[in-house]
Design a protein around this motif. Sequence first.
Motif, short mmCIF file in Angstrom:
data_model
loop_
_atom_site.label_atom_id
_atom_site.label_comp_id
_atom_site.label_asym_id
_atom_site.label_seq_id
_atom_site.Cartn_x
_atom_site.Cartn_y
_atom_site.Cartn_z
N THR A 20 0.83 -1.28 -0.08
CA THR A 20 -0.01 -0.22 0.12
C THR A 20 0.79 1.24 -0.08
N SER A 21 0.16 2.35 -0.35
CA SER A 21 1.03 3.76 -0.29
C SER A 21 0.53 4.17 1.25
N ILE A 22 1.61 4.58 1.74
CA ILE A 22 1.41 5.35 3.19
C ILE A 22 1.90 6.57 3.06
N PRO A 23 1.41 7.79 3.35
CA PRO A 23 1.68 9.28 3.28
C PRO A 23 2.75 9.28 4.24
N GLY A 24 3.95 10.03 3.49
CA GLY A 24 5.16 10.16 4.17
C GLY A 24 6.23 9.22 3.95
N ASP A 25 5.66 8.03 3.40
CA ASP A 25 6.82 6.95 3.45
C ASP A 25 7.31 6.46 1.91
N LEU A 26 8.03 5.82 1.93
CA LEU A 26 8.35 5.19 0.35
C LEU A 26 7.32 4.35 -0.11
N THR A 27 7.02 3.38 0.80
CA THR A 27 5.94 2.29 0.66
C THR A 27 5.73 1.79 1.94
N GLY A 28 4.80 0.59 1.84
CA GLY A 28 4.25 0.13 3.07
C GLY A 28 3.30 -1.03 2.84
N PHE A 29 3.01 -1.63 3.78
CA PHE A 29 2.10 -3.05 3.83
C PHE A 29 0.79 -2.65 4.90
N SER A 30 -0.31 -3.02 4.64
CA SER A 30 -1.37 -2.97 5.34
C SER A 30 -1.55 -4.41 5.79
N ILE A 31 -1.52 -4.51 7.08
CA ILE A 31 -1.70 -5.86 7.70
C ILE A 31 -3.00 -6.08 8.38
N ASP A 32 -3.84 -7.18 8.04
CA ASP A 32 -5.00 -7.43 9.01
C ASP A 32 -5.04 -8.89 9.62
N TYR B 118 -4.16 20.50 -9.99
CA TYR B 118 -4.58 19.48 -9.27
C TYR B 118 -5.80 19.04 -9.10
N ARG B 119 -6.72 19.93 -8.67
CA ARG B 119 -8.07 19.84 -8.32
C ARG B 119 -8.84 19.22 -9.69
N LYS B 120 -8.30 19.57 -10.71
CA LYS B 120 -8.71 19.18 -12.13
C LYS B 120 -8.66 17.88 -12.48
N GLY B 121 -7.60 17.32 -11.76
CA GLY B 121 -7.23 15.86 -12.18
C GLY B 121 -6.14 16.06 -13.36
N LEU B 122 -5.88 17.31 -13.74
CA LEU B 122 -4.75 17.09 -14.92
C LEU B 122 -3.34 16.83 -14.68
N GLN C 291 -3.49 13.08 -14.78
CA GLN C 291 -3.60 12.33 -16.04
C GLN C 291 -2.04 12.31 -16.51
N PHE C 292 -1.46 13.37 -16.27
CA PHE C 292 -0.11 13.55 -16.63
C PHE C 292 0.71 12.50 -16.16
N ALA C 293 0.79 12.35 -15.01
CA ALA C 293 1.58 11.44 -14.15
C ALA C 293 1.23 10.05 -14.49
N TYR D 95 -3.08 8.28 -6.84
CA TYR D 95 -1.88 8.60 -6.41
C TYR D 95 -1.68 10.15 -6.31
N ILE D 96 -1.95 10.91 -7.29
CA ILE D 96 -1.74 12.34 -7.01
C ILE D 96 -2.75 12.90 -5.78
N ARG D 97 -4.05 12.50 -5.94
CA ARG D 97 -4.80 12.65 -4.70
C ARG D 97 -4.46 12.51 -3.34
N ASP D 98 -3.61 11.32 -3.25
CA ASP D 98 -3.19 10.80 -2.18
C ASP D 98 -1.99 11.78 -1.52
N VAL D 99 -1.01 12.07 -2.57
CA VAL D 99 0.24 12.55 -2.10
C VAL D 99 -0.10 14.04 -1.84
N VAL D 100 -1.02 14.85 -2.41
CA VAL D 100 -1.09 16.06 -2.07
C VAL D 100 -1.95 16.25 -0.87
N GLN D 101 -2.73 15.16 -0.66
CA GLN D 101 -3.41 15.31 0.78
C GLN D 101 -2.63 15.32 1.90
N ALA D 102 -1.38 14.29 1.86
CA ALA D 102 -0.23 14.28 2.73
C ALA D 102 0.78 15.35 2.77
#
Length: 438
Positions: free
Chosen positions: A67-79, A235-239, A242-244, A283-290
């Motif tokens: 999973t993608s964890i804000p602030g980290d390179l990557t991560g795992f979600s464990i249940d 960012y808000r328009k999703g442009l 799309q480019f990413a 992805y872009i929404r998540d990283v800009v939130q973080a």
Amino acid sequence: MENLSRGQRLPLAGIAPDGRIDIGLSAAGLRLDFACFGLGADGKLLDESYMTFFNQPRTPCGGARLTSIPGDLTGFSIDTGLLPANIDQLAITASVDGDGTMAQLSGGYLRLLAGSEEKARFAFSGNDFAQERAIMLGNLYRKDGQWRFMAVGQGFNGGLDALVAHFGGAVAAPAPVATPAPARISLEKRIASTAPHLVSLVKHATVSLEKAGLADHRAKVALVLDISGSMGALYRKGLVQQFADRILALGCKFDDDGEIDVFLFGKHVHQPAPMSLANARTYIRDVVQAHPLEADTCYGKAMEAVRRFYFPDANGGERKSPLSAPVPVFVMFVTDGSTSDKALTEKQLRWASQEPIFWQFMGIGKGKKSKSKKLAAFAHSDFPFLEQLDDLSGRLIDNADFFSVESPDEHSDSGLYDLLMAEYPGWIKMAKQHRLLA
């Protein structure tokens, strides 16, 4: 938050009573691949489907997910509640992607989060290792019917193969005999199943690369994004998303790991988790939130961070002699305004000309048409400093190109990829002549 030392243990119930926990992972100075091994009571891999990594982002039961964890390179979600009874341990590991050893790490960490709150952290660095190319970072394990975590930090000289052999060896054998063609077939299947919206983009990128004589070219790809406040509407328009997506598709052609490195810059520089097939759609929404938009624009700081990540020996500073590497780095650098650190930016571009890294700058904004002699069919906005960088003196070779657009979606997919390949093939030739590429 508790700082863990090597060998320290803690009960999971004390930090995540519901058995759900996120594991955030990060490292600097060296590119690492992270994996999670589902092991039985004997410490051996249950079966191949319980090795979770970029090529297999979840276990069949869903108990472990990349999973993608804000602030980290990557991560795992464990249940843990979803894990089958014969899974007794989850081993979290890291291995070197490419050349190098763990001694080159400038720093890294594994952190445990419950409900987005950091509960514990295990830090590590190159000082902890020598010639090791892989590490077992931590271990979630059952004891007396309860889950616990142990900070491990054990190195393996043989890299990923040694790790897999340590856990039973079931998936190690195919790796040495793998060839580029099967890897490409595998990647195409992964794109179709995990990120089908990229299929058409990858096809357009393929055509442009074939026209440029780069059908079999390999490179690392980085996307550097301006997060200054003026970029907000894009960012808000999703442009930007799309480019990413388009750059990720190019990255899939250049490197079959199915991901690209991402750097964000405004007043500060941030390096979130890579953009991958698994996290691409949001992805872009998540990283800009973080990392909310910032008040300044600093090209030089961003370039320094990119160079430090890929070529840590210079630490982002001056390089006085050429550096050779097996594969180059293609950097897509996106901004909508000028920089407040022009002097540092010029220094970074000159120093980077001694390294196998190519900078493709794209300015976004309205303005006069450029008088650039290159690609006159394309619209260019008024970015005088970026145009100066395009012709900057004092470089070993010309390591940058620039164009501008009124909007990130101004060009068709094929038009954009053709534009990105306008100067890059020529740079590849010069880089080989100056022994920047092995």
